[in-house]
Every structure is written in C-alpha cells, then in structure tokens.
Write an enzyme that holds these catalytic residues in place. Structure first.
Site, short mmCIF file in Angstrom:
data_model
loop_
_atom_site.label_atom_id
_atom_site.label_comp_id
_atom_site.label_asym_id
_atom_site.label_seq_id
_atom_site.Cartn_x
_atom_site.Cartn_y
_atom_site.Cartn_z
N LYS A 53 0.83 -1.21 0.00
CA LYS A 53 0.00 0.00 0.00
C LYS A 53 0.87 1.26 0.00
O LYS A 53 0.56 2.24 -0.69
CB LYS A 53 -0.96 -0.03 1.20
N GLN A 97 -4.61 -1.83 9.72
CA GLN A 97 -4.45 -3.13 9.05
C GLN A 97 -5.06 -4.23 9.90
O GLN A 97 -4.71 -4.41 11.07
CB GLN A 97 -2.97 -3.41 8.78
N ASP A 120 -11.21 2.98 4.54
CA ASP A 120 -11.66 1.60 4.40
C ASP A 120 -13.18 1.49 4.40
O ASP A 120 -13.74 0.42 4.18
CB ASP A 120 -11.10 0.72 5.53
#
Length: 287
Positions: A53, A97, A120
């Site tokens: 990422k 994460q 997200d």
C-alpha cells in the site's frame, strides 16, 4: 469458446492514472494527500500488505505515515494513537491493518476513526451512508468490483446476482452497491441451502469464501455465459488460489477474474482513490 479475462492489473492501473492526475490538482491547491497506516504486531502477511500500500501511494504521489505498533499494545493506547491521527490535519486517510491481536476489539478500533478519514469505509457512519446511497468513502474491495463492471460496460440492471459472502468488508457493502445499480441480489453463506441450484440460475456470481477446504466454485455450478468475480485469495497446495480455478471457469463464463491478478489489485487502487477523495473533502471543509 473461452470467455474474456477481467484483468485487475490493467483496470487498477487505469484507476491509478486518474488518481495521479487528481493528486497533482490537489497539490496545486496546496493539499498533499496523505495516508497513515497502523500495523499492530508482526504478522508477515499484514506487513506485506502494508508495504504494498505504501508502494502504491508512492507511485501516485500520495504521502504516507507508517505506524508499527507492538503486539502487546492496549486498546486505550491504540485509541490514543487514532485520536492523534484524527486531529492531525496533514493526515487525510487512516488505515488500520486487520486482523488485530486478540486483546483489541476490531469494531471499537475502526469506529474510532473519523468518518472523513475512514478510507476503508468501515465506520458505522459511512456504513449507514452507504445504505442511504450517500457514501463518499466506500469499502475498497466492493468499490473495486464495481469499477470492474464499469470498465467492461456491464449493465447490472435486472441481473440476478448470487453473492457468496456476508462480511462487513465485502458482502454487506457490495450488496448495497449492487442494489444501487438495480440488480437483484441474493446473499448466500455457509448456512445457505441448495447453493448449487442458486448459482446455476445466476447471471453473475461473486464469491469470496477463501477456504478451499470448505468451498470450491466448479464449472457445473455456473450457467453458460455467466460472469464470475472471484474475490477470494488463499494458499492451497503451495499455490495462491481463489474459490475457483480460472482456467476451468473461463471455458464456460463470458467474463471472469483470475486469482491472483483479479480483484486484489483493485482493492489497493480504490484505497488510493479513497485517500484522494478524503483529501478533497478536507479541502472543502477547510474552506
């Protein structure tokens, strides 16, 4: 005659190219989009995902802030870090994460993120907006799948779609996105009966189980000319696999995604797009 491969690498690059232009425009306005990542513990797979990422951010000009935290961190200590990132005006997106160590609650953690920095799309606020067709920040994998449909000009209106997943990351947000396009969506899961019959009647099958010991989507389960989106990725018999074998499925499907190289690259590309969207929103708010 074999169907067409939906190439996630190519489609993801088209998204990245657009994001790169948006980043230049924002920088010209004095805003440098920035993504902050939070990795708790030493899970090798999670560490690899975070590295990828950061690399993708670098490719398009998005700045990054990397937070690697000890496995033993407490919930209150993690909340404090999230609060600091929420207050940091130079940070536009916050990514925690997953999965987290056992002592940390996923819902409590992700809910603490500012909805304006929730790249997200996991906060209750943004989940609610999605259900009301008002979300600006949507979970990355589902929005990546929708981008694939758009890229190939697939009209979802009236299509019968079997969605084999009901998770917060994939199934539930994707359900709402598909409904917005006037598709007829049937959500299936481990307790669904007659799954093969249901799949055989579907125009589109989207599968995201991720455990070959429990489920495999085989050619006999799909009708001729159906579209298959394989979201799953896991290691099975020393190989990275999805829920289906692409070389078999593509002989019957009109379009299908491979694994790897299908949905995976799209997830990262949409994270970049969400970060730029969040940066744009911050600019509007500051005005």
């Amino acid at each position: 005659m074999a169907g067409i491969k939906i190439d996630g690498i190519v489609i993801a690059q088209s998204v990245k190219d657009r994001v790169k232009k948006d980043v230049v425009e924002l920088k010209n306005k004095g805003i440098t989009p920035c993504l902050a990542t939070v990795l708790v513990g030493n899970n090798p797979a999670s560490a690899t995902y975070v590295r990828n990422k950061h690399k993708a951010c670098e490719e398009v000009g998005i700045a990054t802030k990397d937070h690697k935290l000890d496995e033993s961190i407490t919930q209150s200590e993690l909340i404090k870090i999230i609060d600091e990132l929420n207050a940091d005006k130079s940070v536009h997106g916050i990514l925690i994460q997953l999965p987290l160590p056992k002592q940390l609650d996923e819902f409590t953690t992700t809910s603490r993120i500012s909805p304006l920095k929730d790249v997200d799309g996991l906060t209750p606020h943004n989940v609610g907006l999605l259900a009301m067709k008002k979300a600006a920040l949507v979970a990355c994998t589902p929005s990546g799948i929708m981008e694939m449909f758009d890229y190939h000009g697939i009209n979802l209106e009236g299509k019968n779609i079997v969605l084999i997943n009901r998770s917060n990351l994939v199934g539930k947000p994707l359900y709402h996105l598909l409904l917005e396009k006037n598709a007829t969506v049937l959500t299936c899961h481990s307790k669904t009966r007659n799954l093969t019959d249901l799949c055989q009647s579907a125009d589109i099958i989207i599968t995201a189980v991720g455990d070959r010991n429990k489920f495999v989507l085989t050619p006999d389960m799909i009708k001729e000319g159906a579209i298959v989106i394989d979201v799953a990725i896991s290691r099975f018999q020393e190989k990275l696999v999805g829920d289906s074998d692409f070389e078999q499925i593509i002989q019957k499907a009109s379009l299908a995604t491979p694994v790897p190289g299908g949905v995976g690259p799209m997830t990262v590309a949409m994270l970049l797009r969400n970060t730029v969207t969040a940066a744009s929103l911050s600019g509007e708010i500051e005005k």
